[in-house]
Design a protein around this motif. Structure first.
Motif, short mmCIF file in Angstrom:
data_model
loop_
_atom_site.label_atom_id
_atom_site.label_comp_id
_atom_site.label_asym_id
_atom_site.label_seq_id
_atom_site.Cartn_x
_atom_site.Cartn_y
_atom_site.Cartn_z
N GLY A 68 0.79 -1.22 0.00
CA GLY A 68 0.00 0.00 0.00
C GLY A 68 0.83 1.27 0.00
O GLY A 68 2.01 1.26 -0.34
N GLY A 69 0.21 2.38 0.41
CA GLY A 69 0.82 3.69 0.32
C GLY A 69 1.57 4.12 1.57
O GLY A 69 1.93 3.30 2.41
N GLN A 70 1.75 5.43 1.68
CA GLN A 70 2.54 6.03 2.74
C GLN A 70 1.66 6.94 3.60
O GLN A 70 0.57 7.35 3.19
N GLU A 71 2.17 7.29 4.78
CA GLU A 71 1.49 8.24 5.65
C GLU A 71 1.88 9.66 5.22
O GLU A 71 3.05 9.93 4.97
N PRO A 72 0.94 10.59 5.11
CA PRO A 72 1.30 11.97 4.73
C PRO A 72 2.08 12.67 5.85
O PRO A 72 1.85 12.41 7.03
N PHE A 73 3.00 13.52 5.45
CA PHE A 73 3.81 14.27 6.41
C PHE A 73 3.03 15.45 6.98
O PHE A 73 2.28 16.11 6.27
N ARG A 74 3.24 15.69 8.28
CA ARG A 74 2.69 16.88 8.93
C ARG A 74 3.82 17.56 9.69
O ARG A 74 4.66 16.90 10.33
N GLU A 75 3.85 18.89 9.67
CA GLU A 75 4.91 19.64 10.32
C GLU A 75 5.02 19.33 11.80
O GLU A 75 6.09 19.43 12.40
N ALA A 76 3.90 18.93 12.42
CA ALA A 76 3.92 18.58 13.85
C ALA A 76 4.83 17.39 14.12
O ALA A 76 5.28 17.20 15.27
#
Length: 217
Positions: free
Chosen positions: A100-108
């Motif tokens: 499957g895919g990846q986790e989206p990045f968040r600045e936190a």
């Protein structure tokens, strides 16, 4: 290559005999550190990443263990704990292992990870499914010295293979509405799940008529 933002990636460099020898020598030097915790090293691969800042390698996880070696220029490597479920949920890891895919990045996320400012001769190790990303700025760039060159040394072990198989089975259990125990928490459960995860993944790839990703089952 020194034009800002230019980049070049060379994957599977182990197909060249000289690179294969160099990668194997690096891994052999590291065996005393690796094998007490992760025996059974196999499928050593490598890639070379060449870039002119500013550049970014997006936030992502990999199936294999990785020794990242900086050869030229400077780069900031961000690495997160593979056990940090706030950054990388168990469901995301299971889906990724299964293709499957990846986790989206968040600045936190930045505050939860570690940043390594690496230059020539420095290296960073991050094990399988540890989230990571890189950023390269222009602060160090000088005339005729504006290129970053990095070497990634990737490999699997008996531990990464067993863990991947447990993830495969956990994905099935999660789809049934349960909250499965994460790999490594219970050796007994892992010993039961791993062979079933292997069979499950093999059957799925056979049904799809595709080749499974290395180390994914």
């Amino acid at each position: 290559m020194e034009e800002p933002g230019s980049w070049l990636a060379l994957y599977n460099v182990q197909t060249d005999a000289r690179y294969a020898e160099a990668l194997q020598r690096i891994v052999d030097d590291l065996r005393p550190v690796i094998e007490p915790e992760q025996p059974g090293i196999f499928l050593v691969t490598g890639f070379v990443f060449i870039s002119a800042p500013p550049s970014v390698t997006p936030f992502h996880i990999d199936r294999e263990n990785n020794f990242w070696l900086q050869l030229k220029g400077r780069k900031t490597m961000y690495v997160w704990d593979s056990e940090d479920r706030e950054v990388i949920p168990a469901r995301t890891v299971e889906d990724f292992i299964a293709g499957g895919g990846q986790e989206p990045f968040r600045e936190a996320f930045i505050a939860r990870g570690r940043a390594f400012d690496v230059g020539p001769g420095d290296g960073v190790y991050f094990p399988s499914t540890s989230p990571h990303m890189t950023r390269t700025d222009t602060s160090w760039v000088r005339p005729s010295d504006g290129i970053s060159i990095s070497l990634g040394v990737n490999f699997y072990t008996s531990v990464t293979r067993r863990t991947a198989r447990v993830h495969q089975f956990n994905r099935l259990l999660r789809g049934m509405g349960t909250e499965p125990t994460y790999p490594g928490r219970s050796p007994l459960l892992d010993a039961i799940k791993a062979p079933m995860g292997h069979l499950l993944a093999a059957a799925r790839y056979k049904r799809l008529g595709t080749t499974p990703p290395p180390g994914a089952y």
